[in-house]
Design a protein around this motif. Sequence first.
Motif, PDB file in Angstrom:
ATOM      1  N   TYR A  22       0.961  -1.164  -0.033  1.00  0.00           N
ATOM      2  CA  TYR A  22      -0.176   0.029  -0.220  1.00  0.00           C
ATOM      3  C   TYR A  22       0.687   1.185   0.052  1.00  0.00           C
ATOM      4  O   TYR A  22       1.992   1.276   0.497  1.00  0.00           O
ATOM      5  CB  TYR A  22      -0.892  -0.013   1.257  1.00  0.00           C
ATOM      6  N   LEU A  23       0.565   2.223  -0.654  1.00  0.00           N
ATOM      7  CA  LEU A  23       1.192   3.436  -0.596  1.00  0.00           C
ATOM      8  C   LEU A  23       0.391   4.693  -0.129  1.00  0.00           C
ATOM      9  O   LEU A  23      -0.787   4.941  -0.527  1.00  0.00           O
ATOM     10  CB  LEU A  23       1.580   3.967  -2.178  1.00  0.00           C
TER      11      LEU A  23
ATOM     12  N   GLY B 277       4.023   7.888   1.280  1.00  0.00           N
ATOM     13  CA  GLY B 277       5.228   7.560   0.276  1.00  0.00           C
ATOM     14  C   GLY B 277       6.617   8.202   1.021  1.00  0.00           C
ATOM     15  O   GLY B 277       7.545   7.778   0.437  1.00  0.00           O
TER      16      GLY B 277
ATOM     17  N   ALA C 131      -6.770   6.586   8.549  1.00  0.00           N
ATOM     18  CA  ALA C 131      -5.692   6.351   8.144  1.00  0.00           C
ATOM     19  C   ALA C 131      -4.836   7.175   7.338  1.00  0.00           C
ATOM     20  O   ALA C 131      -3.576   7.235   7.694  1.00  0.00           O
ATOM     21  CB  ALA C 131      -5.581   4.785   7.755  1.00  0.00           C
TER      22      ALA C 131
ATOM     23  N   LEU D 180      -0.234  13.924   8.873  1.00  0.00           N
ATOM     24  CA  LEU D 180       0.151  14.450  10.262  1.00  0.00           C
ATOM     25  C   LEU D 180       0.250  15.893  10.312  1.00  0.00           C
ATOM     26  O   LEU D 180      -0.113  16.379  11.324  1.00  0.00           O
ATOM     27  CB  LEU D 180       1.870  14.087  10.155  1.00  0.00           C
TER      28      LEU D 180
ATOM     29  N   VAL E  97       7.828  16.759   5.507  1.00  0.00           N
ATOM     30  CA  VAL E  97       7.431  15.269   5.606  1.00  0.00           C
ATOM     31  C   VAL E  97       6.271  15.025   6.199  1.00  0.00           C
ATOM     32  O   VAL E  97       5.130  14.209   5.904  1.00  0.00           O
ATOM     33  CB  VAL E  97       8.745  14.268   6.456  1.00  0.00           C
TER      34      VAL E  97
ATOM     35  N   LEU F  28      -4.876  -1.076   6.967  1.00  0.00           N
ATOM     36  CA  LEU F  28      -5.213  -0.176   8.182  1.00  0.00           C
ATOM     37  C   LEU F  28      -6.264   0.992   7.567  1.00  0.00           C
ATOM     38  O   LEU F  28      -5.817   1.861   7.218  1.00  0.00           O
ATOM     39  CB  LEU F  28      -4.025   0.526   9.033  1.00  0.00           C
TER      40      LEU F  28
END
Length: 327
Positions: free
Chosen positions: A30-31, A34, A70, A74, A102, A205
């Motif tokens: 799953y991506l 990345g 999921a 962030l 990130v 997830l």
Amino acid sequence: MHLDPFELHRPSSVDEAVDLARRFEGRCDYLAGGTDLLPNYKMHLNLRPHLIALQDVPELSGRSLDRLGAMERLADLEGDRPLLAAYPPLGDAVAEIATPLVRASGTVGGNLLVETRCFFFNQSHFWRESLGYCLKADGDRCHVVPQKQKCYATFSGDLAPALMAVDAEVELAHSDGRRHLPLGALYDAAGDGIRRLTMRPGELLTGVRLPAATRGQRGTYLKLRVRPSFDFPELGVAASGVLDGERVVRLRVAIGGAEMRPVRHDALTDALVGERLSDDRLRAFAEAVQQATRPVHNTFLLPDYRRRMVSVFVRRAVERLRPGTAG
Ligand SMILES: Cc1cc2nc3c(=O)[nH]c(=O)nc-3n(C[C@H](O)[C@H](O)[C@H](O)COP(=O)(O)OP(=O)(O)OC[C@H]3O[C@@H](n4cnc5c(N)ncnc54)[C@H](O)[C@@H]3O)c2cc1C
Ligand code: SF4
């Protein structure tokens, strides 16, 4: 370093995603954002020919005080003040993950499932080839503990201990059905740095459940790392709980960045419930957590130092649960 070709699939529902995973079992990943997977692919670490992108699956998005999808980024969590005030260890942890760039791409699911790390693994193909590879990718021995046929790569995600401390659960979907389990049970206590999860092949997830019972509870996440601007944790300590004056009503302490999986020390914290948390009692508790934590020499800082920091960080984290301190 270059990215080898792969076939990209873009499902638009959970059912479609898990069906693709069943079809390409053993040959797909799953991506999400990345930010972990693709750098690993560029270093030729366990490449798969099929990638199943999750960004077009609506069920994986959305967040509330009850649930995080999921695919929540962030950076979006970072700006959600009510959420972070409700679960303080989560707020502390998310702000300390990597860099703003990130965090803009990285997701909740990707962070919980981030690949374990080791300085013999997170290297270019050329570097690893010159050393003869290792168990975790392409080889047949471990350079960290050569006498064992086991991988000791370190779990270095920051969210997991923080969410374990507030009793979060994870939702999983498979082509055979759905289930949910405590977050800590996602990480295989009988596994190692390679077989690190209890998820079935192809399991997805879908989200994280946040319990009302721990909402608003005091808590914190403290991270040891070399460069505060972006490094992975050399140690992460999350604490959450309720103290009535000096007496422990409830306490959870979870450790990440030290071993192959994040670990919550329930037997040690349960023994404190109802007790007065004197300085001596807290010191003894912190030393017991340290005794139970055994880092190996596969990250930047020496394992002995990381281990000694366990009791220091546990003491500091639990101190912050005392009423009247800056929690
Ligand atoms: C410079 C740099 C610094 C970093 N520092 C930190 C740090 O300090 N702390 C930290 O915790 N992390 C750090 N990271 C690691 C990483 O970027 C983040 O952990 C990020 O949250 C990973 O999320 P992602 O969505 O990009 O995951 P991806 O890279 O897309 O995926 C990671 C793994 O999870 C799997 N996966 C993703 N989502 C799902 C899902 N929903 N279901 C099933 N499998 C799934 C993927 O197949 C892959 O194996 C750093 C990364 C970089 C590049
Ligand atoms: S701990 Fe050993 S097997 Fe695991 S990645 Fe490091 S060198 Fe490889």
